[in-house]
Design an enzyme around this catalytic site. Sequence first.
Site, PDB file in Angstrom:
ATOM      1  N   ASP A   2       2.479   1.960  -2.995  1.00  0.00           N
ATOM      2  CA  ASP A   2       2.565   2.348  -4.408  1.00  0.00           C
ATOM      3  C   ASP A   2       1.665   3.535  -4.738  1.00  0.00           C
ATOM      4  OD1 ASP A   2       0.320   0.687  -4.110  1.00  0.00           O
ATOM      5  OD2 ASP A   2       0.698  -0.469  -5.938  1.00  0.00           O
TER       6      ASP A   2
ATOM      7  N   SER B 263      -1.896 -11.006  -8.106  1.00  0.00           N
ATOM      8  CA  SER B 263      -2.057 -10.138  -9.271  1.00  0.00           C
ATOM      9  C   SER B 263      -2.445 -10.848 -10.551  1.00  0.00           C
ATOM     10  CB  SER B 263      -0.785  -9.304  -9.494  1.00  0.00           C
ATOM     11  OG  SER B 263      -0.559  -8.461  -8.409  1.00  0.00           O
TER      12      SER B 263
ATOM     13  N   GLY C 253      -7.743 -14.603  -6.566  1.00  0.00           N
ATOM     14  CA  GLY C 253      -8.046 -14.179  -5.209  1.00  0.00           C
ATOM     15  C   GLY C 253      -6.955 -14.468  -4.206  1.00  0.00           C
ATOM     16  N   ALA C 254      -5.747 -14.806  -4.676  1.00  0.00           N
ATOM     17  CA  ALA C 254      -4.650 -15.145  -3.766  1.00  0.00           C
ATOM     18  C   ALA C 254      -3.731 -13.965  -3.485  1.00  0.00           C
ATOM     19  CB  ALA C 254      -3.837 -16.308  -4.338  1.00  0.00           C
TER      20      ALA C 254
ATOM     21  N   ASP D 136       1.767  -3.715  -9.492  1.00  0.00           N
ATOM     22  CA  ASP D 136       1.458  -5.029 -10.038  1.00  0.00           C
ATOM     23  C   ASP D 136       1.696  -5.094 -11.537  1.00  0.00           C
ATOM     24  OD1 ASP D 136       0.704  -5.438  -7.452  1.00  0.00           O
ATOM     25  OD2 ASP D 136      -1.437  -5.696  -7.872  1.00  0.00           O
TER      26      ASP D 136
ATOM     27  N   HIS E 287       0.825  -1.215   0.000  1.00  0.00           N
ATOM     28  CA  HIS E 287       0.000   0.000   0.000  1.00  0.00           C
ATOM     29  C   HIS E 287       0.859   1.265   0.000  1.00  0.00           C
ATOM     30  CE1 HIS E 287      -4.084  -1.750   0.474  1.00  0.00           C
ATOM     31  NE2 HIS E 287      -3.393  -2.769   0.963  1.00  0.00           N
TER      32      HIS E 287
ATOM     33  N   GLU F 128      -7.774  -0.809 -14.297  1.00  0.00           N
ATOM     34  CA  GLU F 128      -8.296  -1.138 -12.962  1.00  0.00           C
ATOM     35  C   GLU F 128      -9.215  -0.021 -12.461  1.00  0.00           C
ATOM     36  OE1 GLU F 128      -7.821  -3.796 -10.970  1.00  0.00           O
ATOM     37  OE2 GLU F 128      -6.098  -4.868 -11.815  1.00  0.00           O
TER      38      GLU F 128
END
Length: 384
Positions: A38, A129, A125-126, A174, A36, A163
């Site tokens: 970036d 990315s 969901g892991a 990412d 968090h 995104e």
Amino acid sequence: MTDVKHKAIEAFKEHFKKDPTMLSYAPGRVNLIGEHTDYNDGFVLPCAIKFGTAIAAAKRDDNKINALALDINGDCDEFEITANMDKHESKTWSNYLRGVVKLICEKGYNFGGLDIVICGDVPLGAGLSSSASLEVCFGNLLSKAYGLNIALQDIALIGQAAEAFIGCKCGIMDQTISACGHKNCALKIDCRSLKLEQVPVPESLEVLIVNSNVKHALVGGEYNERREQCEKAAQVLGVKALRDATMEMLKAKKAELDDVTFRRARHVITEDDRVIEAVDAFSKGDLKRLAKLMYASHVSMRDDFEITIKEIDALVEIIREAIGEDAAVRMTGGGFGGSVVAVVEPSKVEAVTKAIDEKYEKIAGRKATIFATHATDGASFQLL
């Protein structure tokens, strides 16, 4: 040829009744440290991993994208190439493609249609990315297929903007590592200047990713809420972004910030410092120092940024118990589920695996998935 590339090619032949003429690939990533930071213009240290997204493709004679998502139950979508792109009401995977097309069109590029088959093995969901891997893979495909000559770092920026089109105001990390990763290196990214520094990962160390199998989703309120809190803190501190702030500045303004916003800012400021130190630790092969930095990062995400969950915290502590305080382990990714990453000596992998197999399911009611990886190259393209 990797399994996902082969599967994409074979599925293309079966679905479209012809051979694909090109193949694009982009990896997922694991972030070693720098969470968090970036979107706060700070520093991050990810590496590309051996799991990614492959797209087999062939040109069409019109301006449509006809896509088959092999991993989404063979779902299909077709849409026209236009800057006035609308999101699909239910096909989230297609919206990543639509976003990339929209952004490339808005930049004034002209290109034609494609038939494509998508196949990936980044666990969904892991926190590794999968979406950035798809965006970069598809963006680079369009660029190479139609001679647009878009630089890989610009492909990454297009993916980031895609995104936002979907609804997640993510940072640039990412997509950049997926596009620009190098084999056997982590990538220090200055998220303001986009300056990249390849940081060799000692060959004597394994990168372990442990998927909690609690899926996270960043297109939700929690992620955007954290970003807004960071922007609020930066405004109170009088800086462009928290990258420009120091702990002394934060402490001086503590009375003007509520407790939550203060702690959000504290995480970002201290996390940037940890990234800089971690680069030095990697360069010196100092695993003990790296372990302290990574665990401090995890504690900060747990207590100040409040993005971990009990299953993730449990995995971190299980690994620390298995190999001691020198375990370089932390949560990785956006949070609220996903995975932990550990940098360990190969001789310790068996102990970590055994401890997780014995303890995690009792805590979480599910098994964790453990896999080792190495730092890989970023996006690639080939004619078939």
